[in-house]
Write a protein that holds these residues in place. Structure first.
Motif, PDB file in Angstrom:
ATOM      1  N   ASN A  39       0.859  -1.164  -0.035  1.00  0.00           N
ATOM      2  CA  ASN A  39       0.008  -0.115   0.045  1.00  0.00           C
ATOM      3  C   ASN A  39       0.900   1.086  -0.055  1.00  0.00           C
ATOM      4  O   ASN A  39       0.251   2.248  -0.423  1.00  0.00           O
ATOM      5  CB  ASN A  39      -0.993   0.223   1.190  1.00  0.00           C
ATOM      6  CG  ASN A  39      -0.850  -0.797   2.299  1.00  0.00           C
ATOM      7  OD1 ASN A  39       0.600  -1.001   2.549  1.00  0.00           O
ATOM      8  ND2 ASN A  39      -1.834  -0.660   3.353  1.00  0.00           N
ATOM      9  N   ILE A  40       2.003   1.432   0.643  1.00  0.00           N
ATOM     10  CA  ILE A  40       2.926   2.440   0.329  1.00  0.00           C
ATOM     11  C   ILE A  40       3.776   2.439  -0.985  1.00  0.00           C
ATOM     12  O   ILE A  40       4.269   3.313  -1.415  1.00  0.00           O
ATOM     13  CB  ILE A  40       3.829   2.610   1.439  1.00  0.00           C
ATOM     14  CG1 ILE A  40       4.983   1.366   1.698  1.00  0.00           C
ATOM     15  CG2 ILE A  40       3.166   2.752   2.788  1.00  0.00           C
ATOM     16  CD1 ILE A  40       6.054   1.756   2.642  1.00  0.00           C
ATOM     17  N   ALA A  41       3.870   1.165  -1.341  1.00  0.00           N
ATOM     18  CA  ALA A  41       4.462   1.084  -2.629  1.00  0.00           C
ATOM     19  C   ALA A  41       3.934   0.085  -3.748  1.00  0.00           C
ATOM     20  O   ALA A  41       4.196  -1.069  -3.781  1.00  0.00           O
ATOM     21  CB  ALA A  41       6.011   0.385  -2.431  1.00  0.00           C
ATOM     22  N   PRO A  42       3.030   0.646  -4.527  1.00  0.00           N
ATOM     23  CA  PRO A  42       1.962  -0.277  -5.450  1.00  0.00           C
ATOM     24  C   PRO A  42       2.845  -1.303  -6.251  1.00  0.00           C
ATOM     25  O   PRO A  42       3.708  -0.903  -6.970  1.00  0.00           O
ATOM     26  CB  PRO A  42       1.439   0.916  -6.285  1.00  0.00           C
ATOM     27  CG  PRO A  42       1.400   2.114  -5.484  1.00  0.00           C
ATOM     28  CD  PRO A  42       2.768   1.950  -4.777  1.00  0.00           C
ATOM     29  N   GLY A  43       2.403  -2.562  -6.048  1.00  0.00           N
ATOM     30  CA  GLY A  43       3.042  -3.401  -7.046  1.00  0.00           C
ATOM     31  C   GLY A  43       4.316  -3.786  -6.460  1.00  0.00           C
ATOM     32  O   GLY A  43       4.919  -4.918  -7.169  1.00  0.00           O
ATOM     33  N   TYR A  44       4.632  -3.636  -5.112  1.00  0.00           N
ATOM     34  CA  TYR A  44       6.021  -3.925  -4.690  1.00  0.00           C
ATOM     35  C   TYR A  44       6.219  -5.408  -4.571  1.00  0.00           C
ATOM     36  O   TYR A  44       7.398  -5.953  -5.086  1.00  0.00           O
ATOM     37  CB  TYR A  44       6.229  -3.281  -3.295  1.00  0.00           C
ATOM     38  CG  TYR A  44       7.766  -3.361  -2.816  1.00  0.00           C
ATOM     39  CD1 TYR A  44       8.242  -4.404  -2.129  1.00  0.00           C
ATOM     40  CD2 TYR A  44       8.576  -2.422  -3.108  1.00  0.00           C
ATOM     41  CE1 TYR A  44       9.519  -4.472  -1.771  1.00  0.00           C
ATOM     42  CE2 TYR A  44       9.824  -2.342  -3.006  1.00  0.00           C
ATOM     43  CZ  TYR A  44      10.386  -3.463  -1.931  1.00  0.00           C
ATOM     44  OH  TYR A  44      11.753  -3.573  -1.702  1.00  0.00           O
ATOM     45  N   SER A  45       5.380  -6.099  -4.108  1.00  0.00           N
ATOM     46  CA  SER A  45       5.431  -7.525  -3.739  1.00  0.00           C
ATOM     47  C   SER A  45       5.503  -8.426  -5.365  1.00  0.00           C
ATOM     48  O   SER A  45       6.258  -9.465  -5.131  1.00  0.00           O
ATOM     49  CB  SER A  45       4.402  -8.065  -3.014  1.00  0.00           C
ATOM     50  OG  SER A  45       3.213  -7.982  -3.456  1.00  0.00           O
ATOM     51  N   SER A  46       5.106  -7.714  -6.387  1.00  0.00           N
ATOM     52  CA  SER A  46       5.058  -8.685  -7.573  1.00  0.00           C
ATOM     53  C   SER A  46       6.491  -8.251  -8.326  1.00  0.00           C
ATOM     54  O   SER A  46       6.713  -8.940  -9.150  1.00  0.00           O
ATOM     55  CB  SER A  46       3.861  -8.246  -8.290  1.00  0.00           C
ATOM     56  OG  SER A  46       3.758  -6.927  -8.426  1.00  0.00           O
ATOM     57  N   ILE A  47       7.164  -7.063  -7.862  1.00  0.00           N
ATOM     58  CA  ILE A  47       8.336  -6.640  -8.633  1.00  0.00           C
ATOM     59  C   ILE A  47       9.480  -7.144  -7.784  1.00  0.00           C
ATOM     60  O   ILE A  47      10.532  -7.559  -8.341  1.00  0.00           O
ATOM     61  CB  ILE A  47       8.446  -5.100  -8.839  1.00  0.00           C
ATOM     62  CG1 ILE A  47       7.179  -4.591  -9.701  1.00  0.00           C
ATOM     63  CG2 ILE A  47       9.821  -4.696  -9.314  1.00  0.00           C
ATOM     64  CD1 ILE A  47       6.923  -3.161  -9.705  1.00  0.00           C
TER      65      ILE A  47
END
Ligand SMILES: COc1ccc(C(=O)NC2CCC2)cc1-c1cc(C(C)=O)n2cccnc12
Length: 121
Positions: A39-47
């Motif tokens: 939520n603070i870094a959109p898409g973080y866990s997929s990148i």
């Protein structure tokens, strides 16, 4: 995968408990203190497939999960590289990571740190 309980590595663990706060002080805005969330870094866990942060490194020290200084250094480099992968170069996070990597490695490879680490892991 031996079933023997983890043997103590007091010297290395004590050294890492000293080094970690030294590295954390180089991140005064605490961008690296906690895991980055989607939520603070959109898409973080997929990148970023191997997230790392200082709180996780602290837990790994306490759980005796680092066998060598190199393994600790690898997590520190991973944490900084993740930030330089996800964030664009013109962001505060990329710039903070680049600076942290540079100054942190200077600490971790300093002559005065080397002798305290047994060469055999
Ligand atoms: C634990 O992570 C954080 C904690 C707090 C903050 C933060 O205080 N950001 C304020 C500075 C402008 C908003 C940022 C972050 C943060 C780290 C990061 C990293 C390390 O990539 N990040 C990337 C995108 C958006 N936010 C962040």
């Amino acid at each position: 995968t031996s079933l023997r309980p983890r043997q103590e590595r007091p010297a290395l663990q004590k050294l890492l408990e000293l080094l970690l706060p030294n590295l954390e002080r180089k991140d005064p805005r605490q961008f690296f203190a906690w895991p980055v969330t989607d939520n603070i870094a959109p898409g973080y866990s997929s990148i970023i497939n191997k997230p790392m942060d200082f709180s996780t490194m602290k837990q790994k020290i306490e759980d005796n999960q680092y066998r060598t200084l190199q393994e600790f250094t690898d997590d520190f480099v991973l944490m900084c590289n993740n930030a330089m992968t996800y964030n664009q170069p013109d962001t505060v996070y990329y710039k903070a990571a680049k600076r942290l990597l540079h100054t942190g490695l200077r600490t971790l490879t300093a002559e005065k740190v080397r002798p305290y680490v047994p060469t055999i892991s």
